[in-house]
Each structure stands twice: as structure tokens, then as C-alpha cells.
Design a protein around this motif. Sequence first.
Motif, mmCIF file in Angstrom:
data_model
loop_
_atom_site.group_PDB
_atom_site.id
_atom_site.type_symbol
_atom_site.label_atom_id
_atom_site.label_comp_id
_atom_site.label_asym_id
_atom_site.label_seq_id
_atom_site.Cartn_x
_atom_site.Cartn_y
_atom_site.Cartn_z
ATOM 1 N N SER A 38 -73.183 41.214 97.089
ATOM 2 C CA SER A 38 -74.304 40.255 97.159
ATOM 3 C C SER A 38 -74.855 40.126 98.563
ATOM 4 C CB SER A 38 -73.846 38.859 96.730
ATOM 5 O OG SER A 38 -73.232 38.898 95.491
ATOM 6 N N LEU A 75 -69.556 26.688 105.825
ATOM 7 C CA LEU A 75 -69.358 27.931 106.580
ATOM 8 C C LEU A 75 -68.552 28.891 105.721
ATOM 9 C CD1 LEU A 75 -69.413 29.701 109.101
ATOM 10 C CD2 LEU A 75 -67.474 28.404 109.992
ATOM 11 N N ASN A 99 -65.461 33.293 92.756
ATOM 12 C CA ASN A 99 -66.722 33.769 92.157
ATOM 13 C C ASN A 99 -66.430 34.490 90.843
ATOM 14 O OD1 ASN A 99 -68.447 32.845 94.252
ATOM 15 N ND2 ASN A 99 -67.816 34.578 95.523
ATOM 16 N N ALA A 136 -58.549 41.779 93.068
ATOM 17 C CA ALA A 136 -57.817 41.491 94.312
ATOM 18 C C ALA A 136 -58.596 40.499 95.150
ATOM 19 C CB ALA A 136 -57.627 42.785 95.108
ATOM 20 N N LEU A 174 -56.338 34.177 101.585
ATOM 21 C CA LEU A 174 -56.028 34.527 102.975
ATOM 22 C C LEU A 174 -56.377 35.993 103.221
ATOM 23 C CD1 LEU A 174 -52.514 32.846 103.365
ATOM 24 C CD2 LEU A 174 -54.702 31.998 104.237
#
Length: 378
Positions: free
Chosen positions: A39, A124, A237, A267, A282
Motif C-alpha cells: 500500500s 505515528l 490489517n 508473518a 516487534l
Amino acid sequence: MSSTTLRRVVVVGGGIAGLTACETLRERGFDGELVVVGSESHAAYSRPALSKALLKLDGDLSAHELAPATHGAREVRGVSAIGVDADRRTITLDDGTELPFDGLVIASGSRARRLSDHPGELTLRGLDDAHALRDRLADQPDVVVLGGGVLGMEIASGAVTAGCRVTLIATSPPMSRQLGAHVSGILTESATAQGLHIVVTDTATVDADGDRAVVRTGDGRVFGADALISAVGDLPNTEWLSSSGLLRDGHLRTDDRGLVAPGIVAAGDVARWGRDGVRTPLWTSAIEQAKAAASALLDAEAPELRFQNYFWTEQFGHSLKAVGPLPVQGAPEVLIGEPDATPALLRWQGRRRIRSVIAIDHRIPIPRLRRLTDPASD
Ligand SMILES: Cc1cc2nc3c(=O)[nH]c(=O)nc-3n(C[C@H](O)[C@H](O)[C@H](O)COP(=O)(O)OP(=O)(O)OC[C@H]3O[C@@H](n4cnc5c(N)ncnc54)[C@H](O)[C@@H]3O)c2cc1C
């Protein structure tokens, strides 16, 4: 599906998990067609740098750049996948095209959670957010940061360093949910000494006050500022998968090798990984999961992922590295340093003999830090 029948692999998501999956597929000998759909219009970059070097007004503006990709995939940027037909093995993109695949890597990551749709509530997550925020901080606005996790504290650190007056609002002592009360105490004391104003409250919401976004706390206080930045977690998402049949209870779950369905792996931040079924949003987890998932796509006998979580943060002049399960609880064993000062090397007893180690302002190499989590190394 065996790797011999994999002619075209499509990777959805151009972040670090997507990039690592592509590199791993090539390293493991996949020489078929590789397509990455992302995207964002940018090539993969280091997201952790956004809240560290990129927020510093004198910071290295190229700190987020990664080495150029060598996988030779066709990269389709600025385009989103909006659906997948797992039976027909086709992805639909928002530009109306359909992409057939033999193998699919789902690496669509996550996005910043918001508490309102008010445009004054900033977040952010991406490179464009970081550039916009950095420009705002250059004007030294009064800032409210909502959220006392690691990201909230890094943003607050960047804003204080830029010379802003900063209030951080959290529903528990900053970072205590991730790093426990002990480490939270050390870092928040230092942040407060450097000028951060911390407000701990039961609940907080974001409301409109004219054209400003403000934070309203459960005890009736209202905090307004020139800039309000929320750092209240992330959401995977997964919406584009909603009618694919690949979600279970709305979640994208994998096995311990990243498999979701035959020929489909996932993943990174989007995935609930393995038998524990938890997301681990992470950087290094995304990399290790992507390596395992890409291997599983090519090889039915690929090993399960065995990996000890690792993460780091930089804030208010401190650097912290953590290995092992979080949150930690209770008082640590002090391996190096004084209990309440830095540099320090701290260790906690965890479940099933696995321990967690946190280094603050200590240059210990990560492999040594990892070894300290293992009782056999004592
Ligand atoms: C500001 C910030 C600081 C961080 N700092 C640290 C840190 O210090 N240490 C640490 O360990 N972790 C840190 N993290 C977390 C770490 O960056 C993430 O865990 C990691 O980037 C996840 O990688 P990913 O590839 O799974 O997902 P992402 O990086 O989210 O990449 C997914 C990509 O897929 C794209 N995408 C989404 N949906 C679609 C779709 N439908 N079609 C096509 N493309 C799509 C997204 O636009 C994005 O480009 C930080 C995160 C942020 C936001």
C-alpha cells in the motif's frame, strides 16, 4: 503444494516481513515469479527508526533506509490488496486488477489504533507520519502524547528533545505493562527530570473541542495542546481477508511455521503466530517469522520457529534491550549495576524456566543477552 509446483508467489505487504520473506524465498532456491504488493509508495524501511532518529531535529534523516533489496521481485507499490479467493488462488487489488498466485505470503502488518476520527489526533506509523511529525515538532508546539507504552515514551522523548512542553497521559505508569514497575520507575524518573509531565489516569478519551482534538480523562480533566499524538496500540490489517475464509474469529492464525492454509503463510504484525496464538508486533519477530514462513511455503518439512523475543528502545538519553517474555513482574535479580540506577543488567525469573533479561545503558551484545535467559548458562 510442493515447491516444484510454485511458479508464482505473491507477497502482500512491503514492510520488513514482506521483504524478509522475499529474500528468504530466493535464498532457499525459489526462482519463479515473485510479486510484492504494498500500500505504501516507499520501498521497505526501518519502522523503528521513525520514533527515534527521525524525530530528532538533528537526527540522521536516512536512519530508516535499508540496504537495497536483492530479491528481484516485481514490486507493485501504492496499491492495496482488497480480497483473496483462496480456492481460485487469486488476489484482487484496489486498482481493479487480479493477481493469480501459487503461493501467498500475507505480511500486511498493522496500523496505528486511534481513539477518534478527528484529524487533530495524530499517530505515528509510517514514514510520511514521521516526516509530518518532525516538521510539527520543529515549531516547538505544546504537545500531548496519549499512551504510556514504549512508542508513546519515544515520541515524548523526541518532542522534549525538540524543546516542546510535553504532557504524557497514560492509564498506568509508563511502560509498566511491558517492562514492569521496576524499569518503568527508572525510565520515568529520568524522563520527568528532563521535563516530561506525566499524568496517570483511569480512562482517557479523545474529543473534539472546536477544531482541536483534546484528551478528556475519567476524572473530568481536559488536556488540549497544539499537537495531540496518540500512541495507543496497533490493529492488524486483516480487513482485506474478511471474506477469504482464512480468518478464525476475525484473527489471522498460523501454525508454528507460519502456515495458514495449504500454500498460504503469514508473518509479522498481522499474524497470531503458533500455538500460543499471540501477535508479537516487534521488528525482529517479524523477521524471524517471515524467514520461517517463507521456508514453510517451499518445504513441508521446514522447522517450527523457536525464537526468544527481542526488542529495544531509545528514549530520554537511555537505551534499553530486552530479551525473553514480557511483561516482567516483581523485583529483578541485579546482575550488573545498582538496583535503581543505570547502566544495569537485570534479570527476572519467568515461566517454565525461561527468563527475561533487560539491559539499560549497557553495551552487552545481543547473543550474550540471549544466553543470560537460559538457566543452563549460569
Ligand atoms: C514508530 C514505530 C517504532 C517502532 N519501534 C520498534 C522498536 O524499537 N523495536 C521493535 O522491535 N519494534 C518496533 N516497532 C514495531 C516494528 O516496526 C514492527 O513490528 C514491524 O515493522 C512489523 O513489520 P511487518 O512487515 O509485519 O508490518 P508493517 O511494517 O506494518 O508492514 C506492512 C506493510 O503492508 C502494507 N499493507 C497493509 N495492508 C495492505 C494491503 N491490503 N495490501 C498491500 N499492502 C498492505 C502496509 O502499508 C505496510 O507497508 C515500531 C513500530 C513503529 C510504528
